[in-house]
Design an enzyme around this catalytic site. Sequence first.
Site, PDB file in Angstrom:
ATOM      1  CE  LYS A   1      14.836  18.907 -19.708  1.00 38.07           C
ATOM      2  NZ  LYS A   1      15.429  18.872 -19.002  1.00 38.07           N
TER       3      LYS A   1
ATOM      4  CD  GLU B   1      12.222   3.099 -23.479  1.00 37.76           C
ATOM      5  OE1 GLU B   1      13.249   4.703 -24.573  1.00 37.76           O
ATOM      6  OE2 GLU B   1      12.881   2.913 -22.278  1.00 37.76           O
TER       7      GLU B   1
ATOM      8  N   GLY C   1      13.410  16.084 -15.753  1.00 36.35           N
ATOM      9  CA  GLY C   1      12.392  15.163 -16.336  1.00 36.35           C
ATOM     10  C   GLY C   1      11.345  14.911 -14.800  1.00 36.35           C
ATOM     11  NE  ARG C   2      15.712  13.309 -10.882  1.00 36.74           N
ATOM     12  CZ  ARG C   2      16.746  13.463 -12.073  1.00 36.74           C
ATOM     13  NH1 ARG C   2      16.329  13.130 -13.186  1.00 36.74           N
ATOM     14  NH2 ARG C   2      17.977  13.424 -11.703  1.00 36.74           N
TER      15      ARG C   2
ATOM     16  CD  GLU D   1      15.703   9.155 -13.809  1.00 37.46           C
ATOM     17  OE1 GLU D   1      15.091  10.188 -14.159  1.00 37.46           O
ATOM     18  OE2 GLU D   1      15.743   9.032 -14.497  1.00 37.46           O
TER      19      GLU D   1
ATOM     20  CG  HIS E   1      -3.324  -8.538   4.579  1.00 38.87           C
ATOM     21  ND1 HIS E   1      -3.869  -9.748   5.454  1.00 38.87           N
ATOM     22  CD2 HIS E   1      -4.323  -7.453   4.498  1.00 38.87           C
ATOM     23  CE1 HIS E   1      -4.928  -8.561   6.478  1.00 38.87           C
ATOM     24  NE2 HIS E   1      -4.711  -7.815   5.942  1.00 38.87           N
TER      25      HIS E   1
ATOM     26  CE  LYS F   1      17.817   7.201 -21.367  1.00 42.35           C
ATOM     27  NZ  LYS F   1      17.836   8.611 -21.600  1.00 42.35           N
TER      28      LYS F   1
HETATM   29  O1  F6P Z   1      15.859   7.696 -17.678  1.00 47.62           O
HETATM   30  C1  F6P Z   1      16.429   8.736 -18.047  1.00 47.62           C
HETATM   31  C2  F6P Z   1      15.532   9.867 -18.655  1.00 47.62           C
HETATM   32  O2  F6P Z   1      16.288  10.706 -19.425  1.00 47.62           O
HETATM   33  C3  F6P Z   1      14.871  10.381 -17.647  1.00 47.62           C
HETATM   34  O3  F6P Z   1      15.112  11.645 -16.371  1.00 47.62           O
HETATM   35  C4  F6P Z   1      13.412  11.015 -18.343  1.00 47.62           C
HETATM   36  O4  F6P Z   1      12.125  11.576 -17.654  1.00 47.62           O
HETATM   37  C5  F6P Z   1      12.334  10.321 -19.458  1.00 47.62           C
HETATM   38  O5  F6P Z   1      14.498   9.456 -19.519  1.00 47.62           O
HETATM   39  C6  F6P Z   1      11.973  10.748 -20.433  1.00 47.62           C
HETATM   40  O6  F6P Z   1      12.752  11.350 -21.326  1.00 47.62           O
HETATM   41  P1  F6P Z   1      12.337  12.183 -22.006  1.00 47.62           P
HETATM   42  O7  F6P Z   1      11.206  13.404 -21.679  1.00 47.62           O
HETATM   43  O8  F6P Z   1      13.038  13.498 -22.605  1.00 47.62           O
HETATM   44  O9  F6P Z   1      11.774  11.742 -22.997  1.00 47.62           O
END
Ligand code: F6P
Length: 560
Positions: free
Chosen positions: A216, A222, A281-282, A367, A398, A523
């Site tokens: 987003k 990452e 995002g979620r 979240e 199990h 972060k």
């Molecule tokens: O973990 C924080 C967060 O902002 C989530 O809410 C989101 O889904 C994820 O990081 C990834 O964010 P982006 O889509 O901006 O890379």
Amino acid sequence: MLGSRTDATGEYDITATVSWHALAAHYPHVYALHLRELFAMDPERGSTLVVDAGDLHIDYSKHLVTGETIELLLSLAREAGLEDRRDAMLAGEHVNTSEDRAALHTALRLPRDAELVVDGQDVVSDVHAVLDAMGDFADRVRSGDWVGHTGKPITDIVNIGIGGSDLGPAMAYEALRHYRQDGLHCHFVSNIDPVDVVSTLDDLNPETTVVVVASKTFTTLETITNAVAARRWLLAGLGVDDGAADVVAKHFVAVSTNADEVAKFGIDTANMFGFWGWVGGRYSVDSAIGLSLMIAVGRERFAEFLDGFHTVDEHFATQPLERNAPVLLGMIGIWYSNFFQAQSQAVLPYAQDLARFPAYLQQLTMESNGKSVTAGGRPVTTPTGTVYWGEPGTNGQHAFYQLLHQGTWLVPADFIGFARPTDDLDGASGGSMHDILMANFFAQTEVLAFGKPADDLAAEGVPADRIPHKVMPGNRPSTTVLAPRLTPAVLGQLIALYEHITFVKATIWGIDPFDQWGVELGKEKANALVEGLTDDSAPAASHDSSTDALVRWYRDQRGR
Ligand code: F6P
């Protein structure tokens, strides 16, 4: 009514409401009852405490509730202004107060002929323009019309994203295994652990791979780090120089709200599929973030997936609270969190295809509702959030069901199952394996609820010293969610059900379920620490004594 519970800051304390007090007074009466008694008092309970939402058939009779409990919980929902708040969300009001924006994921699944203008923007036509562009791209990849740098059609799609930009498409890709196109394979890279990207790309051919960089913000460490690694891998594999924009254009597309950062990365914004700030995002698997899923299952199946969400949105928007599945389940969740003090909620899909569903729900619910202050910034007055966890049945049986059955914690459980299997085989002694799976499903909800008392064990001749160990207390609540089959539409319905349950709980708690400030500091600290770990000349000590000592140990091990 709002005025009666509003304090000087304009906020209200949910624990000060009339309904909350009534529930607190009612709680000891229900606590004293066993599910065995509740079923004995009302033999019809199993067929009356059920609700249907789209294809979902939901039984909530095995909950520690009476008719009065439900009435009081719904009064609480009304007193909290749930209906107004739901309508405000659906209309695009800025219900995400701390970020001053709408939370309009429900607009992502509005049909083409719906109308919704928010902040002067024709949301429906914007959404469908992106869906059409995604569909055209998916068609080209699926038909072999979209080719890589060497002219070969695409066989592999690598989605690089994390959190909401990974969990939704990864979960749904597994769930809709039977709807995927043969010969096309999606892979999901999320973790900054280099093992993730290396082990994924190791098996792939860059000539026939398309990378979807899904973020987003397009600034997530990452994702950008993995995307740079993937670009390096691709260009090296194809034997071309970095800066070969035409090559990147054939193998990289972006899904983002941030065109500037996409361009900076070197992806042609003509190959970018957009969405909007009002999609959290979620809550984004049904936006362009679902591109890899759409490529796998095709635009028609993706449209059915969206229709499934919309069916439950309509149910949530229009059904009276007494027949409204997300409201009933959300309020029963409040009952356990705030009166029984239950901290967690198990999600137990009896469907291997839904193996990633609990992980998906962890981000959606935790979240969203892991907050300690109200939307107005005041400390909450009651526990919020629920720890979601689970595994597919029968594996969980199990592993951890012992605690569910005989442990000291109350863990309400959601059992999710299907009448028709996606695969089936004969059992070892005949019958269907799916029937055996579902026999386990029904048996577990029955045993959790009714258990086995000491008297029954004694009557069976169990030695007296063994009886305490074998007593099954029962009275362990569960919801049963059944659907005819795990189709794209049913998956959309399931996700929307949990989205709205999450919203219902947040409304009662008075928190903003659409922000996630709590992930930011980690972060920042990680960014600050990277230099200390990697740069030999950087000072090794600048944090607390524990972190400094651990960093020194790490640097020592790394020979720095
Ligand atoms: O973990 C924080 C967060 O902002 C989530 O809410 C989101 O889904 C994820 O990081 C990834 O964010 P982006 O889509 O901006 O890379």
